[in-house]
Design a protein around this motif. Structure first.
Motif, PDB file in Angstrom:
ATOM      1  N   GLU A 124      71.761  68.271  51.205  1.00  0.00           N
ATOM      2  CA  GLU A 124      71.046  69.521  51.506  1.00  0.00           C
ATOM      3  C   GLU A 124      70.875  70.363  50.250  1.00  0.00           C
ATOM      4  O   GLU A 124      69.820  70.973  50.027  1.00  0.00           O
ATOM      5  CB  GLU A 124      71.805  70.295  52.577  1.00  0.00           C
ATOM      6  CG  GLU A 124      71.084  71.524  53.082  1.00  0.00           C
ATOM      7  CD  GLU A 124      71.861  72.256  54.159  1.00  0.00           C
ATOM      8  OE1 GLU A 124      71.486  73.405  54.466  1.00  0.00           O
ATOM      9  OE2 GLU A 124      72.853  71.696  54.689  1.00  0.00           O
ATOM     10  N   ALA A 125      71.913  70.411  49.422  1.00  0.00           N
ATOM     11  CA  ALA A 125      71.830  71.182  48.181  1.00  0.00           C
ATOM     12  C   ALA A 125      70.803  70.578  47.234  1.00  0.00           C
ATOM     13  O   ALA A 125      70.023  71.294  46.592  1.00  0.00           O
ATOM     14  CB  ALA A 125      73.201  71.248  47.509  1.00  0.00           C
ATOM     15  N   LEU A 126      70.771  69.246  47.153  1.00  0.00           N
ATOM     16  CA  LEU A 126      69.833  68.584  46.252  1.00  0.00           C
ATOM     17  C   LEU A 126      68.387  68.746  46.706  1.00  0.00           C
ATOM     18  O   LEU A 126      67.474  68.752  45.886  1.00  0.00           O
ATOM     19  CB  LEU A 126      70.176  67.095  46.145  1.00  0.00           C
ATOM     20  CG  LEU A 126      71.474  66.757  45.407  1.00  0.00           C
ATOM     21  CD1 LEU A 126      71.744  65.257  45.481  1.00  0.00           C
ATOM     22  CD2 LEU A 126      71.417  67.218  43.958  1.00  0.00           C
ATOM     23  N   ASP A 127      68.174  68.876  48.017  1.00  0.00           N
ATOM     24  CA  ASP A 127      66.809  69.036  48.540  1.00  0.00           C
ATOM     25  C   ASP A 127      66.115  70.260  47.951  1.00  0.00           C
ATOM     26  O   ASP A 127      64.890  70.299  47.851  1.00  0.00           O
ATOM     27  CB  ASP A 127      66.835  69.153  50.067  1.00  0.00           C
ATOM     28  CG  ASP A 127      67.123  67.814  50.730  1.00  0.00           C
ATOM     29  OD1 ASP A 127      66.974  66.778  50.065  1.00  0.00           O
ATOM     30  OD2 ASP A 127      67.511  67.810  51.913  1.00  0.00           O
ATOM     31  N   GLU A 128      66.902  71.259  47.572  1.00  0.00           N
ATOM     32  CA  GLU A 128      66.311  72.497  47.051  1.00  0.00           C
ATOM     33  C   GLU A 128      66.631  72.738  45.584  1.00  0.00           C
ATOM     34  O   GLU A 128      66.365  73.808  45.050  1.00  0.00           O
ATOM     35  CB  GLU A 128      66.802  73.694  47.880  1.00  0.00           C
ATOM     36  CG  GLU A 128      66.395  73.637  49.342  1.00  0.00           C
ATOM     37  CD  GLU A 128      66.813  74.879  50.095  1.00  0.00           C
ATOM     38  OE1 GLU A 128      67.085  75.918  49.450  1.00  0.00           O
ATOM     39  OE2 GLU A 128      66.877  74.814  51.336  1.00  0.00           O
ATOM     40  N   ALA A 129      67.234  71.756  44.940  1.00  0.00           N
ATOM     41  CA  ALA A 129      67.689  71.970  43.563  1.00  0.00           C
ATOM     42  C   ALA A 129      66.565  71.878  42.545  1.00  0.00           C
ATOM     43  O   ALA A 129      66.698  72.386  41.422  1.00  0.00           O
ATOM     44  CB  ALA A 129      68.780  70.963  43.221  1.00  0.00           C
ATOM     45  N   GLY A 130      65.467  71.224  42.884  1.00  0.00           N
ATOM     46  CA  GLY A 130      64.349  71.126  41.956  1.00  0.00           C
ATOM     47  C   GLY A 130      64.628  70.252  40.745  1.00  0.00           C
ATOM     48  O   GLY A 130      64.085  70.489  39.658  1.00  0.00           O
ATOM     49  N   LEU A 131      65.484  69.250  40.909  1.00  0.00           N
ATOM     50  CA  LEU A 131      65.803  68.352  39.800  1.00  0.00           C
ATOM     51  C   LEU A 131      64.694  67.313  39.623  1.00  0.00           C
ATOM     52  O   LEU A 131      63.947  67.027  40.559  1.00  0.00           O
ATOM     53  CB  LEU A 131      67.130  67.635  40.065  1.00  0.00           C
ATOM     54  CG  LEU A 131      68.352  68.529  40.319  1.00  0.00           C
ATOM     55  CD1 LEU A 131      69.555  67.658  40.638  1.00  0.00           C
ATOM     56  CD2 LEU A 131      68.637  69.401  39.105  1.00  0.00           C
ATOM     57  N   ASN A 132      64.624  66.721  38.426  1.00  0.00           N
ATOM     58  CA  ASN A 132      63.636  65.644  38.255  1.00  0.00           C
ATOM     59  C   ASN A 132      64.096  64.433  39.063  1.00  0.00           C
ATOM     60  O   ASN A 132      65.277  64.259  39.367  1.00  0.00           O
ATOM     61  CB  ASN A 132      63.427  65.316  36.778  1.00  0.00           C
ATOM     62  CG  ASN A 132      64.617  64.605  36.157  1.00  0.00           C
ATOM     63  OD1 ASN A 132      64.954  63.499  36.556  1.00  0.00           O
ATOM     64  ND2 ASN A 132      65.235  65.238  35.161  1.00  0.00           N
ATOM     65  N   GLY A 133      63.136  63.587  39.409  1.00  0.00           N
ATOM     66  CA  GLY A 133      63.394  62.501  40.339  1.00  0.00           C
ATOM     67  C   GLY A 133      64.496  61.555  39.912  1.00  0.00           C
ATOM     68  O   GLY A 133      65.325  61.145  40.730  1.00  0.00           O
ATOM     69  N   LEU A 134      64.539  61.202  38.613  1.00  0.00           N
ATOM     70  CA  LEU A 134      65.540  60.255  38.136  1.00  0.00           C
ATOM     71  C   LEU A 134      66.951  60.842  38.244  1.00  0.00           C
ATOM     72  O   LEU A 134      67.893  60.166  38.670  1.00  0.00           O
ATOM     73  CB  LEU A 134      65.244  59.860  36.686  1.00  0.00           C
ATOM     74  CG  LEU A 134      64.036  58.950  36.471  1.00  0.00           C
ATOM     75  CD1 LEU A 134      63.802  58.717  34.985  1.00  0.00           C
ATOM     76  CD2 LEU A 134      64.244  57.614  37.195  1.00  0.00           C
ATOM     77  N   LEU A 135      67.083  62.110  37.844  1.00  0.00           N
ATOM     78  CA  LEU A 135      68.391  62.758  37.901  1.00  0.00           C
ATOM     79  C   LEU A 135      68.860  62.893  39.346  1.00  0.00           C
ATOM     80  O   LEU A 135      70.024  62.619  39.666  1.00  0.00           O
ATOM     81  CB  LEU A 135      68.327  64.135  37.233  1.00  0.00           C
ATOM     82  CG  LEU A 135      69.630  64.950  37.234  1.00  0.00           C
ATOM     83  CD1 LEU A 135      70.754  64.175  36.555  1.00  0.00           C
ATOM     84  CD2 LEU A 135      69.409  66.295  36.556  1.00  0.00           C
ATOM     85  N   GLU A 136      67.945  63.303  40.208  1.00  0.00           N
ATOM     86  CA  GLU A 136      68.306  63.460  41.627  1.00  0.00           C
ATOM     87  C   GLU A 136      68.732  62.119  42.225  1.00  0.00           C
ATOM     88  O   GLU A 136      69.722  62.048  42.964  1.00  0.00           O
ATOM     89  CB  GLU A 136      67.128  64.034  42.404  1.00  0.00           C
ATOM     90  CG  GLU A 136      67.450  64.271  43.880  1.00  0.00           C
ATOM     91  CD  GLU A 136      66.298  64.908  44.632  1.00  0.00           C
ATOM     92  OE1 GLU A 136      66.205  64.698  45.855  1.00  0.00           O
ATOM     93  OE2 GLU A 136      65.479  65.614  43.992  1.00  0.00           O
ATOM     94  N   ALA A 137      68.011  61.081  41.917  1.00  0.00           N
ATOM     95  CA  ALA A 137      68.349  59.753  42.442  1.00  0.00           C
ATOM     96  C   ALA A 137      69.712  59.296  41.934  1.00  0.00           C
ATOM     97  O   ALA A 137      70.500  58.693  42.684  1.00  0.00           O
ATOM     98  CB  ALA A 137      67.272  58.749  42.050  1.00  0.00           C
ATOM     99  N   ALA A 138      69.993  59.585  40.672  1.00  0.00           N
ATOM    100  CA  ALA A 138      71.287  59.201  40.103  1.00  0.00           C
ATOM    101  C   ALA A 138      72.427  59.936  40.794  1.00  0.00           C
ATOM    102  O   ALA A 138      73.483  59.353  41.073  1.00  0.00           O
ATOM    103  CB  ALA A 138      71.290  59.489  38.603  1.00  0.00           C
ATOM    104  N   ILE A 139      72.207  61.221  41.081  1.00  0.00           N
ATOM    105  CA  ILE A 139      73.246  62.010  41.754  1.00  0.00           C
ATOM    106  C   ILE A 139      73.470  61.501  43.175  1.00  0.00           C
ATOM    107  O   ILE A 139      74.608  61.362  43.643  1.00  0.00           O
ATOM    108  CB  ILE A 139      72.865  63.498  41.761  1.00  0.00           C
ATOM    109  CG1 ILE A 139      72.939  64.061  40.337  1.00  0.00           C
ATOM    110  CG2 ILE A 139      73.791  64.283  42.694  1.00  0.00           C
ATOM    111  CD1 ILE A 139      72.448  65.489  40.216  1.00  0.00           C
TER     112      ILE A 139
END
Length: 203
Positions: A124-139
């Motif tokens: 839920e936090a990542l959904d609104e974090a606005g991270l780039n796709g690669l970083l979000e996927a890694a997390i």
């Protein structure tokens, strides 16, 4: 029976019914009226949330936190909000009480086992974090056990509470619902930001 007689008998019947109700009320102590007393905020109550996820967590946190703040100030919840609304500018004691009340709520939720693990809140936090796709996927690929070992939900909440500008949040309140809404919204966003920021350090 004529309509005239029937209509004439209705007021009398109504008086008899009202008299009967009053007699029952008096017999059960209804003769003395006392206004409802505000609920004692120092008495622990069971608090449930209408929401889920981070929003549900912070909703319960704020309800318990306001109770603890009012208890610390030795006033009712209603009186606390009324005082805040009248002044428009919270005192240092009120700001401190609300912050400490929220911290007390975190400790209570930790003790009663109602704090979810950080991994349950991360998506839920990542959904609104606005991270780039690669970083979000890694997390998102980090195993839950690693996230939960590195991030404790109580620590995330306490950091979020410490970062709140409570003086601004408590200014010019109209009622308890507005107090709860403002603090809930702020804590919810702070928790999302804190989770997203801290989990980046795991990479």
């Amino acid at each position: 029976m004529s309509d005239v007689v029937r209509r004439a008998g209705l007021p009398a019947a109504a008086l008899v019914l009202v008299g009967g109700v009053l007699a029952v009320q008096l017999a059960h102590g209804g003769g003395s009226f006392e206004p409802l007393r505000p609920t004692d905020p120092c008495v622990e109550r069971t608090v449930t949330s209408r929401s889920s996820g981070i929003e549900g967590l912070t909703e319960r946190l704020v309800l318990l936190g306001v109770d603890a703040a009012a208890c610390r100030l030795q006033v009712s919840r209603e009186a606390l909000v009324l005082e805040l609304g009248r002044s428009g500018d919270p005192t240092e004691a009120q700001v401190d009480a609300v912050r400490q009340g929220l911290e007390t709520a975190v400790a209570r939720m930790e003790d009663d086992g109602t704090l979810p693990p950080a991994s349950e809140l991360l998506d839920e936090a990542l959904d609104e974090a606005g991270l780039n796709g690669l970083l979000e996927a890694a997390i998102r690929a980090i195993p839950d056990r690693v996230v939960d070992a590195a991030l404790k939900t109580d620590d995330v909440l306490l950091r979020a509470i410490a970062d709140l500008d409570l003086r601004a949040l408590l200014a010019d309140l109209e009622d308890q619902a507005e107090l709860e809404r403002r603090v809930e919204d702020a804590v919810t966003q702070a928790v999302k930001d804190s989770l997203a920021a801290r989990v980046r350090d795991l990479l």
